[in-house]
Design a protein around this motif. Structure first.
Motif, short mmCIF file in Angstrom:
data_model
loop_
_atom_site.label_atom_id
_atom_site.label_comp_id
_atom_site.label_asym_id
_atom_site.label_seq_id
_atom_site.Cartn_x
_atom_site.Cartn_y
_atom_site.Cartn_z
N ARG A 1 36.19 38.02 42.42
CA ARG A 1 36.66 37.49 41.14
C ARG A 1 38.18 37.30 41.21
O ARG A 1 38.80 37.57 42.21
N ASP A 2 38.73 36.80 40.09
CA ASP A 2 40.15 36.48 40.05
C ASP A 2 40.50 35.50 41.16
O ASP A 2 41.43 35.70 41.96
N GLN A 3 39.71 34.46 41.22
CA GLN A 3 39.89 33.42 42.24
C GLN A 3 39.56 32.07 41.62
O GLN A 3 38.84 31.99 40.62
N TRP A 4 40.09 31.02 42.24
CA TRP A 4 39.74 29.65 41.88
C TRP A 4 38.52 29.21 42.67
O TRP A 4 38.43 29.47 43.88
N TYR A 5 37.60 28.54 41.98
CA TYR A 5 36.42 27.99 42.62
C TYR A 5 36.22 26.55 42.19
O TYR A 5 36.52 26.20 41.03
N VAL A 6 35.68 25.74 43.07
CA VAL A 6 35.33 24.38 42.69
C VAL A 6 34.04 24.42 41.87
O VAL A 6 33.02 24.97 42.31
N VAL B 1 43.90 33.30 55.97
CA VAL B 1 43.23 32.09 56.46
C VAL B 1 42.67 32.35 57.86
O VAL B 1 43.31 33.01 58.67
N VAL B 2 41.45 31.86 58.10
CA VAL B 2 40.84 31.97 59.43
C VAL B 2 40.89 30.60 60.12
O VAL B 2 40.52 29.59 59.51
N HIS B 3 41.36 30.59 61.36
CA HIS B 3 41.38 29.36 62.15
C HIS B 3 40.40 29.51 63.32
O HIS B 3 40.46 30.52 64.04
N ARG C 1 35.29 39.54 56.90
CA ARG C 1 36.24 40.61 56.67
C ARG C 1 37.25 40.21 55.58
O ARG C 1 37.53 40.98 54.67
N LEU C 2 37.74 38.96 55.65
CA LEU C 2 38.68 38.52 54.61
C LEU C 2 38.00 38.45 53.25
O LEU C 2 38.59 38.79 52.22
N LEU C 3 36.75 37.99 53.24
CA LEU C 3 36.02 37.93 51.97
C LEU C 3 35.85 39.33 51.39
O LEU C 3 36.02 39.54 50.18
N ALA C 4 35.52 40.29 52.24
CA ALA C 4 35.33 41.66 51.75
C ALA C 4 36.62 42.18 51.13
O ALA C 4 36.60 42.89 50.13
N ARG C 5 37.74 41.79 51.72
CA ARG C 5 39.03 42.22 51.20
C ARG C 5 39.28 41.62 49.82
O ARG C 5 39.84 42.26 48.94
N LEU C 6 38.82 40.37 49.62
CA LEU C 6 39.00 39.74 48.30
C LEU C 6 38.06 40.37 47.26
O LEU C 6 38.41 40.49 46.09
N VAL C 7 36.87 40.77 47.71
CA VAL C 7 35.91 41.36 46.77
C VAL C 7 36.43 42.71 46.29
O VAL C 7 36.40 43.02 45.12
N HIS D 1 39.92 28.88 53.98
CA HIS D 1 40.72 29.57 52.97
C HIS D 1 39.77 30.30 52.02
O HIS D 1 39.29 29.68 51.06
N PRO D 2 39.42 31.54 52.32
CA PRO D 2 38.47 32.25 51.47
C PRO D 2 39.00 32.35 50.04
O PRO D 2 40.22 32.49 49.88
N PRO D 3 38.13 32.36 49.05
CA PRO D 3 36.69 32.31 49.23
C PRO D 3 36.11 30.90 49.31
O PRO D 3 35.04 30.73 49.84
N CYS D 4 36.80 29.87 48.80
CA CYS D 4 36.06 28.64 48.48
C CYS D 4 36.28 27.46 49.42
O CYS D 4 35.39 26.65 49.60
N LEU D 5 37.47 27.33 50.03
CA LEU D 5 37.76 26.04 50.68
C LEU D 5 37.71 26.12 52.20
O LEU D 5 38.39 26.93 52.84
#
Lengths: 347, 347, 347
Positions: free
Chosen positions: B5-10, B187-189, B332-338, B222-226
């Motif tokens: 949560r606290d994120q922008w989503y399309v 960001v993951v590349h 891992r990055l998503l888990a950090r955002l959650v 760019h987690p979570p959405c793009l």
């Protein structure tokens, strides 16, 4: 949602019950309905005692029901009179027979303790069996809980929005209601008297009135099952006399029997009786089609609402205003029937 | 699965939002989207305060939404401006209005604490609104959890097997990847540079290249959405210069916005922007059809996988290899955002 | 319902297993079945070790299965022989291979501890692979628990009611049965000998007998999976000799393999072998169509019963009579297989 047991419920229109087996589930109890050769309506538990196969999947043999799986056979009292492969019929081989009363064109069944079943408790809708009235009727199953249909019918302001072009006009939503509760008899009255209103197609085409009307809606709800809408239509400016006959007006008695099937499904039995154009088949056909459409608009909306409420119970929150006083009173009386001696919401 | 949560989503492609009401559920929150007469995109909570009827089942009246059940009416800020049967509007009659930003052809909504909504946080996909690029786009709903689509897009070795004949060739699965994580920017590349590869139909027909190609796939997630896939195609042997313009190559910017709808469903917004044959409608039509097919192949596979995982959670076990480093970093990055401050798997 | 593990189950008719991948779920375990180029039937766990994608959605490459998502490739022993993007194959990359025996035209798989798999335990149905018999066969999936099909087949009195006009006549329900249980071998025998019975269409059209018949039904049930009905038909008054050949009669060996798929679904593999009119294709076509119809009548009834039982578990109550002795004995033996050393109902 809990149900009010020890009550009469409509299980069918009388015309639906004949020499074919009819399955109905009332308050979660599976029933099979049929009519004996002598014309008596019968309601038995719809599960064979042997392996619980639904008797409604079976066939009649005279007045007995023959289970379609292994042939266990039951008479109209629910007693088993034949089993395969042996002469002796086990003493306990019996399905429940439900108390049944056919009245005012409905088949009422008693759900609960049969010792308490008193036919005098059944509320009346005499117009449905009165030759001075013409009647159209139908039944729609809802995939929605019972309380949503009660809410719907107690607050007719929705006619303006959900049934615009059929029975709704701006005046229905605009006109305030008066609500009275007869606590002793357990009846809710909601009235909306529109002295100068647009005439919706439902009444314009059936009465022939051109121009604006006086339109009175007087609801009587007899929880749990019977809802009556006394609808009065007259050319604008024609008011009912203080006493005596109201013969200058057109009367429609709109009846709904609201029967819980399961926790999330409901039978919506409807009928429209009228004292005008009683011999005009084209008016009957029009009103049947029109009320069917209105009912299906309700069904679609309430099925949507059921999915919303079932999916998001934790967010369920309401904001009630004046138009909701009838619906809130109905919920209170229903809660009293569900748990006699307590007060609370049935939902 | 928990969501960030606290994120922008399309919530929609801009072209999907107009003067009809559009229902979308984002992170389990039901939204109704529309555009005002002045062209502003609006996102309101899709539940009337009265009885929770979905506003998306309703209609616009100017810039206001009129509930289709009883007529409660809301302005673009979510304030109720009309209720039936009375003049006074209850002070609490208001639905949530979500922060909305329209950027790079997407309608972004903020899910969470609106005080924290900062439009500068929205990642960019400028090619989608750049006249030097031709763009095709679409949206496919998945009956699968969000994480399965992230896994899918982070590991393109599946192109060879699931999308053979469209975008996959043997070299995609054969060529090792390099993975880098920008921990600060989150960001993951993932890069896969094929210097000598078969040209799949997707690029052969759109670029006109005959013979083998140099094909570079550079992913930025760019987690979570793009999710951005910078795709570079050139005749075999044409390598990007160390500096300056890379005008000898064909560039496709393939963008996915991955928006969780519910715990088990996801919106897959896709777009393909290209800097070649920008005026050729037949190339646009071909790429639209082709990418739609590829997306539907993913949808079918991920829906199967969702049913497997949902039905057998106790057996869920994975074996990861080198190709999975990008997907594991994304998790891992998503888990950090959650759960900010913790490390763990989002699944 | 619990299942009996450490048992052989039919996963397919042999003719169903070929060079296409076949998905079957047995006792809740997902399997993929195929045949090698050399003709050996193979059963592997139907989940790729990588991300659990079902291998049955994939394709064969020679005798190996190539996962359709990322290309992990398995040989017939379940060993992984290829992974994308790297040379090294992880040591643990292996899916389970199930013990398989092809016998009497069935593909049997062992579900349980593979160390205990003894092919000699598999019960026989030799007529299905005997050139002196003509065989028709099929498979019907049930949305009903396994025990309902066992009940159904152990009590053939239902033929009179559910299959009237096909295989049922009044005598089946009227004639008492004899039941014997071979506790050591774990086999239930149920016999019904009708010395003077109507000839149902199933046998009248296939044997050409006109008039009444002697009809003997001798059931052998080998729990959990194999059910044999030795059916003997002769013109009325022709009784089997005490010893030696019984060549005056028509014999049908009716075989059912009853394989639990999930807790609420079952595979009903059926076959009818006959020693008469073995070269008459029209008799084969008629018996195939006729037995298929009978099986689908069972499927419809048992699916109804499953929905009843699943929806009303708290009301589940049965009343058993003499015809149920075979079914009750079968349940007892099944319970013993589910929990060796204990006695109880498997339901």
């Amino acid at each position: 949602m809990e149900f009010a047991r020890d009550q009469w419920y409509v299980a069918a229109h009388g015309v639906e019950v004949g020499r074919d087996l009819l399955a109905r589930t009332v308050l979660g109890e599976p029933l099979v309905l049929y009519r004996t050769g002598a014309g008596e309506a019968v309601a038995l538990a719809d599960r064979c005692v042997h392996r619980r196969y639904p008797l409604s999947q079976s066939r009649l043999d005279g007045d007995t029901v023959v289970c379609g799986y292994h042939g266990f056979t039951y008479d109209p009292t629910g007693a088993c009179v034949f089993v395969p492969g042996q002469r002796r019929i086990p003493r306990t081989a019996r399905v429940a027979a439900y108390p049944v009363v056919e009245q005012d064109s409905f088949v009422w069944v008693w759900i609960g303790d049969r010792e308490r079943a008193d036919p005098a408790m059944i509320p009346r809708a005499p117009w449905l069996a009165d030759p001075r009235y013409a009647v159209v009727r139908g039944m729609a199953p809802l995939d929605a809980r019972y309380g949503l249909l009660v809410d719907n019918l107690m607050d007719l302001s929705h006619e303006t929005y959900l049934h615009g072009g059929y029975i709704g006009t701006p005046e229905v939503a605009d006109t305030p209601i008066t609500t009275e509760v007869d606590e002793d008899r357990g009846v809710v009255h909601v009235s909306r008297h529109m002295d100068d209103a647009e005439c919706p197609p439902f009444y314009a085409r059936s009465t022939g009135i051109q121009g604006r009307i006086t339109r009175w809606q007087d609801i009587e709800y007899h929880p749990p099952c019977l809802y009556l809408l006394h609808s009065r239509i007259a050319p604008q400016g024609v008011y009912p006399p203080a006493q005596g006959e109201d013969s200058d007006a057109f009367h429609a008695e709109i009846v709904y029997a609201i029967t819980p099937s399961t926790a999330h499904s409901t039978y919506d039995f409807w009928a429209v009786a009228r004292d005008f154009a009683v011999d005009d088949e084209s008016v009957s056909a029009y009103l049947h089609q029109s009320n069917h459409t209105v009912v299906m608009q309700d069904v679609a909306a309430l099925n949507v609402l059921e999915r919303v409420i079932a999916a998001e119970p934790e967010r369920y929150q309401e904001l009630s205003i004046n138009i909701d006083t009838g619906g809130l009173a109905a919920r209170r009386l229903l809660a009293r029937l569900v748990a006699p001696g307590t007060v609370g919401a049935p939902r």
